[in-house]
Design an enzyme around this catalytic site. Structure first.
Site, PDB file in Angstrom:
ATOM      1  N   PHE A 134       0.850  -1.186   0.000  1.00 14.48           N
ATOM      2  CA  PHE A 134       0.000   0.000   0.000  1.00 14.48           C
ATOM      3  C   PHE A 134       0.887   1.237   0.000  1.00 14.48           C
ATOM      4  CE2 PHE A 134      -2.387   3.488   1.894  1.00 14.48           C
ATOM      5  CZ  PHE A 134      -3.473   3.506   1.039  1.00 14.48           C
ATOM      6  N   ASP A 219       9.028   2.434   1.940  1.00 13.08           N
ATOM      7  CA  ASP A 219       7.853   3.143   2.439  1.00 13.08           C
ATOM      8  C   ASP A 219       7.684   2.770   3.904  1.00 13.08           C
ATOM      9  OD1 ASP A 219       5.363   4.008   3.197  1.00 13.08           O
ATOM     10  OD2 ASP A 219       4.322   3.332   1.392  1.00 13.08           O
ATOM     11  N   LYS A 254       2.443   9.384   8.986  1.00 12.29           N
ATOM     12  CA  LYS A 254       1.681   8.896  10.143  1.00 12.29           C
ATOM     13  C   LYS A 254       2.224   9.366  11.512  1.00 12.29           C
ATOM     14  CE  LYS A 254      -1.161   5.437   8.018  1.00 12.29           C
ATOM     15  NZ  LYS A 254      -0.828   4.931   6.683  1.00 12.29           N
TER      16      LYS A 254
END
Ligand SMILES: *Cc1c(COP(=O)(O)O)cnc(C)c1O
Length: 401
Positions: A134, A219, A254
């Site tokens: 993702f 990522d 995040k």
């Protein structure tokens, strides 16, 4: 109250999210309260965002202080918090540079543009990613994401991405062509249900990239920021190995802002000047306000030894959860406070999450049958035990169905 708020959403908000039947009103530490005053232990942490929990007083003070000093001036000028924050990140990874943006998707966009710019002269542009990955919801992000359901309805896709099975070095080697410029993976896959790269895979990818002149991109949007017990998850995965792996670029977001929206990417010194003046930008990236918050979070994580807490509490939670593996729970996976509980396929993750709501615990579904725990890094042992009791009781209930 709850109903009238849901009515406002039904009439006015784009219905692109499947939301749970909960209206959350306030938070404190690891807990949130709904509009009816019911308390929930938040083991989802706003999807790995609330690194210091809810309504953290030190974050609020840092925010307030900086808001009264300087909020935003644009990147036409220098500001001290951005410079200090960049140094903090560089010191924790390796010599390089940092670009600040506002989300994980944007951080990944930066990696794509970096890779394309590096490959421009040699006409290489292709980026290989993993299935079940993702990488965000922008057009390039969904092209990079190895999940069909996320791409559906948005054709034609951005060109230059292809996917190979995760943790399969041979598949990656096979997929490399003359057009390939980079490999992008999540060292711990989050959205698809917590799958950890092996140390051999990571060092194998580094070797492949060196051999073919490719960029190795990580990522770390979900797994990063001390959640696994080290700053970034690849550092944790490789800590016992005798290799000092340095990727070429890393995307973050995040937990970086603890709830204040921000993202960033680090790029290795060798490629540090590829994105030269005028080649990449964003209005809000690295405002003094965002950076003051992120600096405070770094300070608290270090002072309170929260990486160690994530490591030991995560091990404690997984050990307890392994005892319920059986007819209901298929497997428990994770690293630090990034934990996936995979249920047997007849159990639906959304149903499990709702049963936990009834018992006053928030978790995050992933895929069809996995629930994720991504709690604040300062979760206490008592809170962890409270969450475990709720999960154990749901497992007992499901065993009867
Ligand atoms: C959440 C996430 C993103 C996207 O971040 P946004 O801030 O939602 O754009 C990208 N990659 C990974 C691994 C993520 O978990």
């Amino acid at each position: 109250m709850t109903q009238s708020i849901q009515e406002l959403f039904a009439q006015n908000v784009v219905p692109s999210y499947g939301r749970f039947d909960l209206v959350l009103e306030r938070g404190e530490g690891s807990y949130v309260w709904d509009a009816n005053g019911k308390r929930y232990l938040d083991l989802g942490g706003g999807i790995a965002v609330c690194s210091l929990g809810h309504a953290n007083a030190e974050i609020a003070d840092a925010l307030n202080e900086q808001a009264r000093k300087l909020v935003h001036v644009s990147n036409l000028y220098y500001t001290e918090p951005q410079g200090r924050l960049a140094k903090r990140i560089v010191d924790l990874i390796a010599p390089g540079r940092v670009f600040f943006c506002n989300s994980g998707a944007e951080a990944n966009e930066g990696l794509f543009k970096l890779a394309r710019k590096v490959g421009q002269d040699s006409q290489r542009f292709e980026i290989i990613t993993a299935t079940n990955s993702f990488h965000g919801r922008t057009l390039a992000g969904i092209a990079a994401t190895g999940q069909e359901k996320i791409k559906k309805g948005f054709d034609p896709p951005v060109a230059g991405f292809k996917h190979v099975p995760f943790n399969d070095l041979a598949a990656m080697r096979e997929a490399i062509t003359r057009s390939t410029i980079a490999i992008l993976i999540e060292p711990v896959q989050g959205e698809s249900g917590i799958t950890i790269a092996t140390a051999q895979y990571l060092s194998g990818l580094r070797a492949l990239c060196d051999q073919h002149g490719l960029l190795l991109l990580f990522d770390e949007v979900q797994a990063g920021h001390f959640r696994t017990g080290k700053f970034q998850s690849w550092q944790r995965i490789l800590e016992k190995e005798d290799v000092d792996l340095v990727p070429d670029a890393v995307a973050m977001a995040k937990s970086l802002g603890g709830g204040f929206p921000m993202g960033a990417f680090w790029v290795r010194e060798r490629f540090g000047e590829v994105l030269s003046a005028g080649s990449h930008a964003t209005t809000f990236g690295g405002t003094p306000l965002a950076c003051a918050v992120a600096l405070k979070i770094f300070e608290v994580i270090e002072r309170d030894r929260l990486a160690e807490n994530a490591r030991s509490l995560g091990a404690f939670i997984r050990e307890r959860l392994r005892k319920v593996v059986g007819d209901v729970v298929r497997e428990v996976r994770g690293l630090g406070l990034m934990i996936g509980i995979e249920f047997q396929s007849q159990f639906d993750a959304i149903d499990v999450v709702k049963r936990l709501h009834e018992r006053g615990v928030l978790t995050v579904p992933a895929g069809n049958s996995v629930i994720r725990l991504l709690p604040p890094l300062n979760l206490s042992r008592e809170e962890a035990e409270e969450g475990l009791r709720a999960i154990e009781s749901v497992v007992v209930d499901l065993a009867r169905t």
